[in-house]
Design a protein around this motif. Structure first.
Motif, PDB file in Angstrom:
ATOM      1  N   ALA A  44       0.852  -1.184   0.000  1.00 31.61           N
ATOM      2  CA  ALA A  44       0.000   0.000   0.000  1.00 31.61           C
ATOM      3  C   ALA A  44       0.892   1.239   0.000  1.00 31.61           C
ATOM      4  O   ALA A  44       2.009   1.212   0.511  1.00 31.61           O
ATOM      5  CB  ALA A  44      -0.902  -0.005   1.226  1.00 31.61           C
ATOM      6  N   ALA A  45       0.383   2.319  -0.591  1.00 32.23           N
ATOM      7  CA  ALA A  45       1.165   3.553  -0.645  1.00 32.23           C
ATOM      8  C   ALA A  45       0.234   4.760  -0.699  1.00 32.23           C
ATOM      9  O   ALA A  45      -0.868   4.681  -1.225  1.00 32.23           O
ATOM     10  CB  ALA A  45       2.092   3.548  -1.855  1.00 32.23           C
ATOM     11  N   ARG A  46       0.735   5.874  -0.157  1.00 29.66           N
ATOM     12  CA  ARG A  46       0.006   7.144  -0.169  1.00 29.66           C
ATOM     13  C   ARG A  46       0.700   8.100  -1.135  1.00 29.66           C
ATOM     14  O   ARG A  46       1.918   8.205  -1.145  1.00 29.66           O
ATOM     15  CB  ARG A  46      -0.023   7.763   1.230  1.00 29.66           C
ATOM     16  N   LEU A  47      -0.105   8.806  -1.923  1.00 27.67           N
ATOM     17  CA  LEU A  47       0.423   9.855  -2.792  1.00 27.67           C
ATOM     18  C   LEU A  47       0.656  11.092  -1.917  1.00 27.67           C
ATOM     19  O   LEU A  47      -0.291  11.652  -1.385  1.00 27.67           O
ATOM     20  CB  LEU A  47      -0.562  10.157  -3.918  1.00 27.67           C
ATOM     21  N   GLU A  63       6.818  24.809 -14.112  1.00 30.33           N
ATOM     22  CA  GLU A  63       7.110  23.722 -13.187  1.00 30.33           C
ATOM     23  C   GLU A  63       6.186  23.874 -11.992  1.00 30.33           C
ATOM     24  O   GLU A  63       6.079  24.958 -11.423  1.00 30.33           O
ATOM     25  CB  GLU A  63       8.578  23.784 -12.759  1.00 30.33           C
ATOM     26  N   VAL A  64       5.482  22.793 -11.663  1.00 27.31           N
ATOM     27  CA  VAL A  64       4.487  22.828 -10.598  1.00 27.31           C
ATOM     28  C   VAL A  64       4.829  21.778  -9.548  1.00 27.31           C
ATOM     29  O   VAL A  64       5.035  20.605  -9.875  1.00 27.31           O
ATOM     30  CB  VAL A  64       3.069  22.559 -11.154  1.00 27.31           C
ATOM     31  N   PHE A  65       4.893  22.202  -8.292  1.00 21.70           N
ATOM     32  CA  PHE A  65       5.076  21.309  -7.153  1.00 21.70           C
ATOM     33  C   PHE A  65       3.881  21.500  -6.233  1.00 21.70           C
ATOM     34  O   PHE A  65       3.374  22.610  -6.108  1.00 21.70           O
ATOM     35  CB  PHE A  65       6.337  21.666  -6.353  1.00 21.70           C
ATOM     36  N   GLY A  66       3.440  20.444  -5.583  1.00 28.07           N
ATOM     37  CA  GLY A  66       2.361  20.610  -4.633  1.00 28.07           C
ATOM     38  C   GLY A  66       2.098  19.353  -3.846  1.00 28.07           C
ATOM     39  O   GLY A  66       2.501  18.256  -4.232  1.00 28.07           O
ATOM     40  N   GLU A  67       1.401  19.538  -2.726  1.00 29.72           N
ATOM     41  CA  GLU A  67       1.007  18.393  -1.910  1.00 29.72           C
ATOM     42  C   GLU A  67      -0.189  17.714  -2.554  1.00 29.72           C
ATOM     43  O   GLU A  67      -1.103  18.380  -3.022  1.00 29.72           O
ATOM     44  CB  GLU A  67       0.638  18.849  -0.501  1.00 29.72           C
ATOM     45  N   GLY A  68      -0.171  16.400  -2.559  1.00 30.99           N
ATOM     46  CA  GLY A  68      -1.309  15.615  -3.028  1.00 30.99           C
ATOM     47  C   GLY A  68      -1.790  16.009  -4.407  1.00 30.99           C
ATOM     48  O   GLY A  68      -1.064  16.612  -5.199  1.00 30.99           O
ATOM     49  N   VAL A  69      -3.035  15.655  -4.688  1.00 29.45           N
ATOM     50  CA  VAL A  69      -3.717  16.003  -5.936  1.00 29.45           C
ATOM     51  C   VAL A  69      -5.142  16.412  -5.590  1.00 29.45           C
ATOM     52  O   VAL A  69      -5.775  15.782  -4.755  1.00 29.45           O
ATOM     53  CB  VAL A  69      -3.717  14.836  -6.950  1.00 29.45           C
ATOM     54  N   VAL A  70      -5.634  17.457  -6.201  1.00 36.05           N
ATOM     55  CA  VAL A  70      -6.972  18.005  -5.956  1.00 36.05           C
ATOM     56  C   VAL A  70      -7.325  18.018  -4.469  1.00 36.05           C
ATOM     57  O   VAL A  70      -8.425  17.645  -4.072  1.00 36.05           O
ATOM     58  CB  VAL A  70      -8.067  17.308  -6.813  1.00 36.05           C
ATOM     59  N   GLY A  71      -6.373  18.453  -3.642  1.00 37.58           N
ATOM     60  CA  GLY A  71      -6.611  18.577  -2.214  1.00 37.58           C
ATOM     61  C   GLY A  71      -6.618  17.268  -1.439  1.00 37.58           C
ATOM     62  O   GLY A  71      -6.998  17.246  -0.271  1.00 37.58           O
ATOM     63  N   GLN A  98       4.442  16.228 -18.205  1.00 31.53           N
ATOM     64  CA  GLN A  98       5.074  15.025 -17.666  1.00 31.53           C
ATOM     65  C   GLN A  98       5.425  15.318 -16.223  1.00 31.53           C
ATOM     66  O   GLN A  98       5.433  16.476 -15.811  1.00 31.53           O
ATOM     67  CB  GLN A  98       6.315  14.645 -18.461  1.00 31.53           C
ATOM     68  N   GLY A  99       5.722  14.266 -15.477  1.00 29.62           N
ATOM     69  CA  GLY A  99       6.070  14.519 -14.091  1.00 29.62           C
ATOM     70  C   GLY A  99       6.166  13.263 -13.273  1.00 29.62           C
ATOM     71  O   GLY A  99       6.464  12.179 -13.787  1.00 29.62           O
ATOM     72  N   SER A 100       5.869  13.430 -11.980  1.00 29.80           N
ATOM     73  CA  SER A 100       5.925  12.289 -11.072  1.00 29.80           C
ATOM     74  C   SER A 100       5.078  12.568  -9.842  1.00 29.80           C
ATOM     75  O   SER A 100       4.819  13.715  -9.485  1.00 29.80           O
ATOM     76  CB  SER A 100       7.371  12.004 -10.658  1.00 29.80           C
ATOM     77  N   TYR A 101       4.645  11.469  -9.224  1.00 35.36           N
ATOM     78  CA  TYR A 101       3.992  11.514  -7.925  1.00 35.36           C
ATOM     79  C   TYR A 101       4.976  10.945  -6.921  1.00 35.36           C
ATOM     80  O   TYR A 101       5.577   9.893  -7.170  1.00 35.36           O
ATOM     81  CB  TYR A 101       2.712  10.666  -7.906  1.00 35.36           C
ATOM     82  N   GLN A 102       5.144  11.625  -5.806  1.00 36.63           N
ATOM     83  CA  GLN A 102       5.989  11.112  -4.749  1.00 36.63           C
ATOM     84  C   GLN A 102       5.094  10.294  -3.815  1.00 36.63           C
ATOM     85  O   GLN A 102       4.125  10.803  -3.264  1.00 36.63           O
ATOM     86  CB  GLN A 102       6.685  12.259  -4.005  1.00 36.63           C
ATOM     87  N   MET A 103       5.427   9.020  -3.702  1.00 37.35           N
ATOM     88  CA  MET A 103       4.619   8.056  -2.955  1.00 37.35           C
ATOM     89  C   MET A 103       5.350   7.637  -1.688  1.00 37.35           C
ATOM     90  O   MET A 103       6.588   7.692  -1.632  1.00 37.35           O
ATOM     91  CB  MET A 103       4.356   6.816  -3.820  1.00 37.35           C
ATOM     92  N   GLN A 104       4.585   7.177  -0.693  1.00 34.32           N
ATOM     93  CA  GLN A 104       5.189   6.679   0.550  1.00 34.32           C
ATOM     94  C   GLN A 104       4.418   5.457   1.036  1.00 34.32           C
ATOM     95  O   GLN A 104       3.188   5.485   1.117  1.00 34.32           O
ATOM     96  CB  GLN A 104       5.178   7.764   1.627  1.00 34.32           C
ATOM     97  N   THR A 105       5.163   4.389   1.338  1.00 33.78           N
ATOM     98  CA  THR A 105       4.548   3.171   1.847  1.00 33.78           C
ATOM     99  C   THR A 105       4.229   3.328   3.330  1.00 33.78           C
ATOM    100  O   THR A 105       4.675   4.278   3.978  1.00 33.78           O
ATOM    101  CB  THR A 105       5.476   1.959   1.658  1.00 33.78           C
ATOM    102  N   GLU A 106       3.485   2.375   3.869  1.00 36.35           N
ATOM    103  CA  GLU A 106       3.141   2.403   5.292  1.00 36.35           C
ATOM    104  C   GLU A 106       4.377   2.358   6.179  1.00 36.35           C
ATOM    105  O   GLU A 106       4.375   2.885   7.281  1.00 36.35           O
ATOM    106  CB  GLU A 106       2.214   1.232   5.630  1.00 36.35           C
TER     107      GLU A 106
END
Length: 127
Positions: A44-47, A63-71, A98-106
């Motif tokens: 499992a992972a959280r965006l 260039e766009v950086f931000g927490e999560g997606v759509v809040g 193009q880009g990336s999502y930074q994910m984190q596991t439990e």
């Protein structure tokens, strides 16, 4: 950053030109994109955050950086997916994202889910 079989995220993108919000006479083109993020891994992972590179036809880059997606910071168990729609504007009728999502596991392990380049274009402008 890990690329193990436990951490696999697939990203599917659909785009649309938003004619009603665009104004070509003023070099203002609005595009919507719907993204589905699917956890095809074993963990499992959280965006956590996102990073976008938005390039117009003249070579200009936003260039766009931000927490999560759509809040949200969706938590995806193996086999689950999350879809959302957002948008961007360009000064040209064609561009790419193009880009990336930074994910984190439990367990706290972080990894990037890469978003391959995709086109933003007025209908029928590209062959």
């Amino acid at each position: 950053m890990s690329k193990s079989p436990q951490n696999r995220i697939e990203v599917d993108v659909r785009t649309a030109y938003v004619e009603g919000q665009s104004n070509p006479a003023e070099d203002h083109y609005v595009f919507a994109y719907t993204i589905t993020i699917r956890n095809t891994g074993e963990s499992a992972a959280r965006l956590i955050s996102r990073h976008w590179l938005i390039t117009d036809a003249d070579g200009g880059v936003q260039e766009v950086f931000g927490e999560g997606v759509v809040g949200q910071q969706p938590f995806l168990r193996p086999g689950e997916d999350f879809s959302y729609t957002s948008g961007t504007t360009l000064p040209t009728p064609v561009g790419t994202m193009q880009g990336s999502y930074q994910m984190q596991t439990e367990s706290g392990e972080q990894f990037d889910a890469i978003i391959a380049p995709f086109s933003l274009a007025l209908p029928h402008i590209l062959h």
